[in-house]
Design a protein around this motif. Sequence first.
Motif, mmCIF file in Angstrom:
data_model
loop_
_atom_site.group_PDB
_atom_site.id
_atom_site.type_symbol
_atom_site.label_atom_id
_atom_site.label_comp_id
_atom_site.label_asym_id
_atom_site.label_seq_id
_atom_site.Cartn_x
_atom_site.Cartn_y
_atom_site.Cartn_z
ATOM 1 N N THR A 34 26.732 -52.580 28.878
ATOM 2 C CA THR A 34 26.647 -52.268 27.452
ATOM 3 C C THR A 34 25.422 -52.897 26.785
ATOM 4 O OG1 THR A 34 28.054 -54.155 26.876
ATOM 5 C CG2 THR A 34 29.152 -52.032 27.244
ATOM 6 N N TYR A 90 23.265 -50.711 24.359
ATOM 7 C CA TYR A 90 23.847 -50.507 23.035
ATOM 8 C C TYR A 90 23.565 -51.723 22.160
ATOM 9 C CZ TYR A 90 26.487 -46.919 25.537
ATOM 10 O OH TYR A 90 26.840 -45.852 26.309
ATOM 11 N N GLY A 109 21.458 -42.334 17.105
ATOM 12 C CA GLY A 109 20.780 -41.720 18.253
ATOM 13 C C GLY A 109 20.071 -42.761 19.109
ATOM 14 N N TYR A 147 22.656 -44.623 21.102
ATOM 15 C CA TYR A 147 23.117 -43.807 22.227
ATOM 16 C C TYR A 147 22.070 -43.722 23.339
ATOM 17 C CZ TYR A 147 27.193 -42.010 19.677
ATOM 18 O OH TYR A 147 28.382 -41.873 19.019
ATOM 19 N N ILE A 148 20.834 -43.527 22.979
ATOM 20 C CA ILE A 148 19.795 -43.382 24.013
ATOM 21 C C ILE A 148 19.644 -44.664 24.818
ATOM 22 C CG2 ILE A 148 17.306 -43.098 24.390
ATOM 23 C CD1 ILE A 148 17.394 -41.055 22.021
ATOM 24 N N TRP A 184 22.938 -45.313 26.750
ATOM 25 C CA TRP A 184 23.122 -44.344 27.830
ATOM 26 C C TRP A 184 22.205 -44.655 29.001
ATOM 27 C CZ3 TRP A 184 19.737 -39.666 28.237
ATOM 28 C CH2 TRP A 184 20.140 -38.813 29.271
ATOM 29 N N PHE A 215 26.706 -40.535 30.435
ATOM 30 C CA PHE A 215 26.868 -39.784 29.185
ATOM 31 C C PHE A 215 28.349 -39.554 28.889
ATOM 32 C CE2 PHE A 215 27.363 -35.927 26.697
ATOM 33 C CZ PHE A 215 26.540 -36.201 25.618
ATOM 34 N N GLY A 217 29.847 -43.176 28.153
ATOM 35 C CA GLY A 217 29.288 -44.040 27.129
ATOM 36 C C GLY A 217 28.752 -43.378 25.882
ATOM 37 N N VAL A 218 28.773 -42.053 25.829
ATOM 38 C CA VAL A 218 28.277 -41.375 24.631
ATOM 39 C C VAL A 218 29.313 -40.373 24.109
ATOM 40 C CG1 VAL A 218 26.470 -39.898 23.664
ATOM 41 C CG2 VAL A 218 25.858 -41.663 25.321
ATOM 42 N N ILE A 275 31.032 -39.932 19.850
ATOM 43 C CA ILE A 275 30.206 -39.219 18.867
ATOM 44 C C ILE A 275 30.938 -38.970 17.551
ATOM 45 C CG2 ILE A 275 28.992 -37.052 18.384
ATOM 46 C CD1 ILE A 275 28.234 -37.007 21.402
ATOM 47 N N ASP A 303 31.788 -42.258 15.712
ATOM 48 C CA ASP A 303 30.616 -42.947 15.176
ATOM 49 C C ASP A 303 30.024 -42.218 13.968
ATOM 50 O OD1 ASP A 303 30.798 -45.083 16.909
ATOM 51 O OD2 ASP A 303 29.394 -44.252 18.365
#
Length: 170
Positions: free
Chosen positions: A82, A85, A118, A121-122, A125, A140, A143-144, A148, A151
């Motif tokens: 993590t 993030y 974003g 997430y990038i 990820w 993805f 963890g994304v 979505i 968030d």
Amino acid sequence: MKAREIVLSGVFAALTAVGAQISVPLGPVPFTFQVLMVFLSGLVLGAKLGTLSQVIYLLLGALGLPVFARFSGGIIHIYGPTGGYLLAFPIAAFISGYFSEKTKSSWGKLGGCLLGLGIIYILGWVRLGIWLDMDFKKAFYLGVAPFIVFDIIKALIALVISERIKNVVR
């Protein structure tokens, strides 16, 4: 820097730590309220102090204080699954704070939060994908994708309550 600004940055670092403890495990990435606090720090404090609050949060956690999810701490979390993030939090706080300072429009502020999201997430990820032996598709989905909608709701909540908090902070 004024003492008041340092205190406010510390308060939002502490709020991020509290948000981390409201945690539901979902695999390697837990569902927490950290992102809500990241947005609030930027929207309320602005780009500079919002970023500072998140840097303080990361430093406290890296030093071993139990500020990360599930009352954990230590530099290993920055390098763990993590870590991406976490490292994105100051950037997201800066972006949401920047947009908050530059526009009076709620849509503009929401756009800043979503852009910050974003980035979270990038970076998250990519780090999770590396941790999963370069399985970015799995990263993805773990963890994304599950986060979505929640968030985006957190961004909307931050937007709504940030104006009220700003009035109190002033």
